[in-house]
Design an enzyme around this catalytic site. Structure first.
Site, PDB file in Angstrom:
ATOM      1  N   HIS A  67       0.795  -1.167  -0.139  1.00  0.00           N
ATOM      2  CA  HIS A  67       0.036  -0.038   0.081  1.00  0.00           C
ATOM      3  C   HIS A  67       0.743   1.282  -0.069  1.00  0.00           C
ATOM      4  O   HIS A  67       0.431   2.173  -0.513  1.00  0.00           O
ATOM      5  CB  HIS A  67      -0.982  -0.144   1.146  1.00  0.00           C
ATOM      6  N   ASP A  99       0.122  -7.775   1.787  1.00  0.00           N
ATOM      7  CA  ASP A  99       0.471  -6.078   1.814  1.00  0.00           C
ATOM      8  C   ASP A  99       2.003  -5.953   1.806  1.00  0.00           C
ATOM      9  O   ASP A  99       2.434  -5.195   2.533  1.00  0.00           O
ATOM     10  CB  ASP A  99      -0.260  -5.481   2.965  1.00  0.00           C
ATOM     11  N   GLY A 166       3.446   7.066   7.433  1.00  0.00           N
ATOM     12  CA  GLY A 166       4.570   7.126   7.092  1.00  0.00           C
ATOM     13  C   GLY A 166       5.266   6.080   7.898  1.00  0.00           C
ATOM     14  O   GLY A 166       6.489   5.891   7.253  1.00  0.00           O
ATOM     15  N   SER A 168       4.464   3.010   7.945  1.00  0.00           N
ATOM     16  CA  SER A 168       4.347   1.717   7.281  1.00  0.00           C
ATOM     17  C   SER A 168       5.554   1.480   6.240  1.00  0.00           C
ATOM     18  O   SER A 168       6.106   2.158   5.647  1.00  0.00           O
ATOM     19  CB  SER A 168       2.845   1.882   6.292  1.00  0.00           C
TER      20      SER A 168
END
Length: 210
Positions: A67, A99, A166, A168
């Site tokens: 993502h 993901d 941020g 992630s």
């Protein structure tokens, strides 16, 4: 996967001086040199989002969340102690359900080792998170594992170390400096309710690259 809290099986990895010892927070913070900030650019060469990534191979492979890189035409990679931004458009691999995604950059840095699962993760154990929340490059925070969750069939670690948007794609480390999870999500309505994809899922995903 083994139930959380199951005693380790097999030998504990050892260094030349014997069994590995937990590191101090100051030592763990040095792993930030192998965590990157990602800038995601669109077709108009505009940066429209940022995130984090973890160097997991000496071949220049950077692990992050899908993502984070989704929708990007190319990516800028910021490294500690470097004034230049390194650019890449090489999205090597991704997995929608996990993901997870891997980028490749030309610059080489020492990778963060992925935990081999010898030490079982347990609730209450200390962890360190490294990422770039809200664009604050390579912030380090600490907390504990607060639980284990299966989210849409993906094994996640719930942890309390503070993270924000941020973060992630950032690193969740155990006290030995091993990557036990990739920071993936947090609950805006809760306080320090954060999730990371666990190391066993990561290891399956990067098999053949690391």
């Amino acid at each position: 996967r083994p139930a959380p809290g199951t005693p380790p099986r097999g030998p504990v990895p050892a260094s030349a001086g014997g069994a590995r010892q937990p590191l101090e927070f100051e030592e763990l913070a040095r792993s930030a040199s192998s965590v990157v900030m990602l800038k995601v650019f669109d077709d108009r060469d505009q940066c429209f989002k940022t995130g984090s990534g973890v160097i997991v191979s000496d071949k220049g492979y950077v692990l992050t969340n899908l993502h984070v890189v989704n929708g990007g035409r190319y990516y800028g990679i910021l490294l500690e102690e470097e004034t230049d931004i390194f650019y890449t458009s090489e999205l090597i691999k991704y997995h929608q359900d996990f993901d997870l995604a891997v980028l490749r950059m030309e610059k080489r840095r020492k990778p963060i080792p992925i935990s081999d699962g010898t030490r079982r993760l347990v609730r209450g154990q200390k962890v360190v998170a490294i990422g770039s929340p809200l664009g604050l490059f390579n912030s380090v925070s600490d907390g504990i594992i607060s639980g284990f969750r299966d989210m849409e069939k993906v094994s996640m670690i719930q942890f309390t170390a503070p993270v924000s948007h941020g973060s992630s794609g950032g690193a969740l480390l155990d006290m030995y400096g091993d990557l036990i999870g990739l920071i993936t999500a947090g609950y805006d309505d809760g306080q320090n309710l954060n999730l990371a994809v666990d190391c066993q899922t990561i290891a399956r995903f990067v098999r053949g690259l690391v």
